[in-house]
Design a protein around this motif. Structure first.
Motif, short mmCIF file in Angstrom:
data_model
loop_
_atom_site.label_atom_id
_atom_site.label_comp_id
_atom_site.label_asym_id
_atom_site.label_seq_id
_atom_site.Cartn_x
_atom_site.Cartn_y
_atom_site.Cartn_z
N MET A 1 0.94 -1.14 0.10
CA MET A 1 0.01 -0.14 0.09
C MET A 1 0.96 1.02 0.10
SD MET A 1 -2.53 1.13 2.97
CE MET A 1 -1.12 1.70 4.07
N VAL A 2 0.61 2.04 -0.84
CA VAL A 2 1.21 3.38 -0.82
C VAL A 2 0.43 4.50 -0.20
CG1 VAL A 2 1.98 5.16 -2.55
CG2 VAL A 2 2.31 3.02 -3.22
N ILE A 3 1.01 5.20 0.74
CA ILE A 3 0.52 5.93 1.54
C ILE A 3 0.07 7.24 0.83
CG2 ILE A 3 0.27 7.31 3.86
CD1 ILE A 3 2.14 5.02 4.89
N THR A 4 -0.81 7.89 0.71
CA THR A 4 -1.33 9.41 0.14
C THR A 4 -2.01 9.94 1.26
OG1 THR A 4 -3.47 8.58 -0.84
CG2 THR A 4 -1.30 8.00 -2.12
N SER A 5 -2.43 11.33 0.64
CA SER A 5 -3.21 12.13 1.67
C SER A 5 -4.75 11.49 1.48
CB SER A 5 -3.39 13.44 0.97
OG SER A 5 -3.58 13.58 -0.22
N ASP A 6 -5.19 10.66 0.71
CA ASP A 6 -6.76 10.07 0.55
C ASP A 6 -6.63 8.83 1.25
OD1 ASP A 6 -7.34 12.25 -0.72
OD2 ASP A 6 -7.01 11.29 -2.77
N THR A 7 -5.29 8.21 1.77
CA THR A 7 -5.58 7.04 2.48
C THR A 7 -6.24 7.08 3.88
OG1 THR A 7 -3.18 6.35 1.61
CG2 THR A 7 -4.18 4.89 3.34
N ARG A 10 -7.08 4.42 9.13
CA ARG A 10 -7.32 3.12 9.87
C ARG A 10 -6.60 2.04 8.98
NH1 ARG A 10 -11.58 0.51 6.83
NH2 ARG A 10 -12.01 -1.11 8.36
N GLN A 11 -6.73 2.37 7.63
CA GLN A 11 -5.87 1.43 6.76
C GLN A 11 -4.43 1.50 7.01
OE1 GLN A 11 -8.24 -0.32 5.04
NE2 GLN A 11 -6.53 -1.67 4.78
N ILE A 12 -4.01 2.40 7.20
CA ILE A 12 -2.55 2.78 7.65
C ILE A 12 -2.09 1.69 8.88
CG2 ILE A 12 -0.54 4.26 8.13
CD1 ILE A 12 -2.11 6.45 6.72
N ALA A 13 -3.10 1.87 9.78
CA ALA A 13 -2.76 1.00 11.11
C ALA A 13 -2.86 -0.46 10.66
CB ALA A 13 -3.52 1.50 12.06
N ILE A 14 -3.82 -0.63 9.78
CA ILE A 14 -4.00 -2.14 9.63
C ILE A 14 -2.94 -2.55 8.78
CG2 ILE A 14 -5.59 -3.69 8.19
CD1 ILE A 14 -8.10 -2.07 8.93
N ALA A 19 3.45 1.47 12.02
CA ALA A 19 3.14 3.03 11.59
C ALA A 19 2.47 3.51 13.04
CB ALA A 19 2.50 3.41 10.56
N ILE A 20 1.95 2.52 13.94
CA ILE A 20 1.17 3.04 14.96
C ILE A 20 1.88 3.89 15.90
CG2 ILE A 20 0.00 2.12 17.16
CD1 ILE A 20 -1.31 -0.11 15.18
N ALA A 54 5.93 11.44 4.33
CA ALA A 54 7.26 10.93 4.39
C ALA A 54 7.99 10.18 5.64
CB ALA A 54 8.38 12.23 4.28
N ALA A 55 7.59 10.94 6.58
CA ALA A 55 8.01 10.09 7.86
C ALA A 55 7.30 8.59 8.04
CB ALA A 55 7.54 10.84 9.29
N LEU A 56 6.00 8.36 7.72
CA LEU A 56 5.25 7.26 7.63
C LEU A 56 5.78 6.40 6.65
CD1 LEU A 56 1.61 8.40 7.84
CD2 LEU A 56 2.95 7.16 9.69
N GLU A 57 6.08 6.61 5.37
CA GLU A 57 6.89 5.70 4.54
C GLU A 57 8.23 5.50 4.77
OE1 GLU A 57 5.88 4.48 2.00
OE2 GLU A 57 4.12 5.53 1.22
N HIS A 58 8.90 6.30 5.77
CA HIS A 58 10.32 6.10 6.14
C HIS A 58 10.39 5.34 7.15
CE1 HIS A 58 14.31 6.83 7.98
NE2 HIS A 58 14.61 6.68 6.75
N GLU A 59 9.52 5.31 8.15
CA GLU A 59 9.69 4.60 9.54
C GLU A 59 8.80 3.47 9.52
OE1 GLU A 59 11.13 5.73 12.49
OE2 GLU A 59 11.99 7.66 11.32
N SER A 60 7.77 3.37 8.66
CA SER A 60 7.10 1.94 8.73
C SER A 60 7.10 1.27 7.54
CB SER A 60 5.45 2.53 8.79
OG SER A 60 4.94 3.05 7.68
#
Ligand SMILES: [Fe+2]
Ligand SMILES: [Fe+2]
Length: 236
Positions: A1-7, A10-14, A19-20, A54-60
């Motif tokens: 999954m690519v994280i965008t502004s529209d994500t 909850r989907q990021i956490a799942i 990333a939590i 950027a932080a979410l993509e880098h860290e998670s």
């Protein structure tokens, strides 16, 4: 999954449980408010979206955790929630009660915010205790039976599993409001400079309670309950 502004948050956490901790750090609500998009969540917190992505993509990263809760049997997920999160909360409430008594006694007169926090914590503790009993004795066994034997095997206790789920989600919203209230009363869990060790331990324990409840509610609101509702439809 690519994280965008529209994500959806909850989907990021799942998809990326790693990333939590970052979502917690940014103060982004991924449990009760998990259906908001990342852009909406950032706007609420006055955060610029690009550095957050950027932080979410880098860290998670998508992890292969020991158990994938999107595919694990629902009764295993429910047992995990009870053992890990109900267990932790119950223990933490005992610790918090003892710490709060001491801090109220020693500092309540000069720090009225402690008395208000104690009152809010007592209300939250009473509600959570009742909520856990409902989940452990009624909803979770119902979901396990639904999974193992299908809808037809169930007594028409609720009409549908959606009713108790809605009730539990309303409880979660209320708990989320109370946690935000406690966070405000405690100045984001920042003890005053002159605070003694017990005072500091109390604020740290409150913050730990909040973090665990966020992860706990995320597992229920975003994974267990939607999967149970899907199953209920499939087995109707
Ligand atoms: Fe729970
Ligand atoms: Fe719950």
């Amino acid at each position: 999954m690519v994280i965008t502004s529209d994500t959806e948050v909850r989907q990021i956490a799942i998809d990326r449980p790693t990333a939590i901790p970052l979502l917690e750090e940014f103060g982004i609500d991924y449990c009760c408010g998990g259906q908001q998009t990342l852009a909406q969540a950032c706007a609420k917190k006055n955060l610029q979206i690009a550095p957050v992505i950027a932080a979410l993509e880098h860290e998670s990263h998508p992890t292969q955790t020991a158990t994938d809760w999107q595919t694990a049997p629902l009764h295993v997920l429910a047992e995990h929630i009870v053992a890990k999160h109900h267990g932790f909360t119950r223990q933490q409430l005992v610790l918090l009660h003892a710490l709060m008594e001491k801090v109220e006694h020693r500092h309540g007169a000069t720090h009225p915010e402690i008395l208000a926090t104690g009152k809010a914590l007592s209300a939250l503790a009473a509600e959570l205790t009742h909520h856990f009993i409902c989940e452990e004795n009624i909803l979770f066994p119902y979901i396990a039976k639904l999974e193992q034997e299908g809808q037809a095997a169930l007594p028409p206790m609720f009409g549908s599993v959606s009713q108790p789920i809605q009730k539990m989600m309303m409880d979660h919203d209320r708990a989320g409001d109370e946690l935000r209230h406690i966070r405000t009363l405690t100045n984001n869990y920042q003890p005053p400079q002159e605070a003694c060790t017990t005072f500091r331990a109390l604020y740290r324990a409150l913050e730990e309670l909040e973090k665990d409840l966020h992860q706990h509610i995320h597992l229920e609101n975003n994974i267990l309950f939607p999967r149970a509702l899907e199953l209920s439809k499939a087995r109707a």
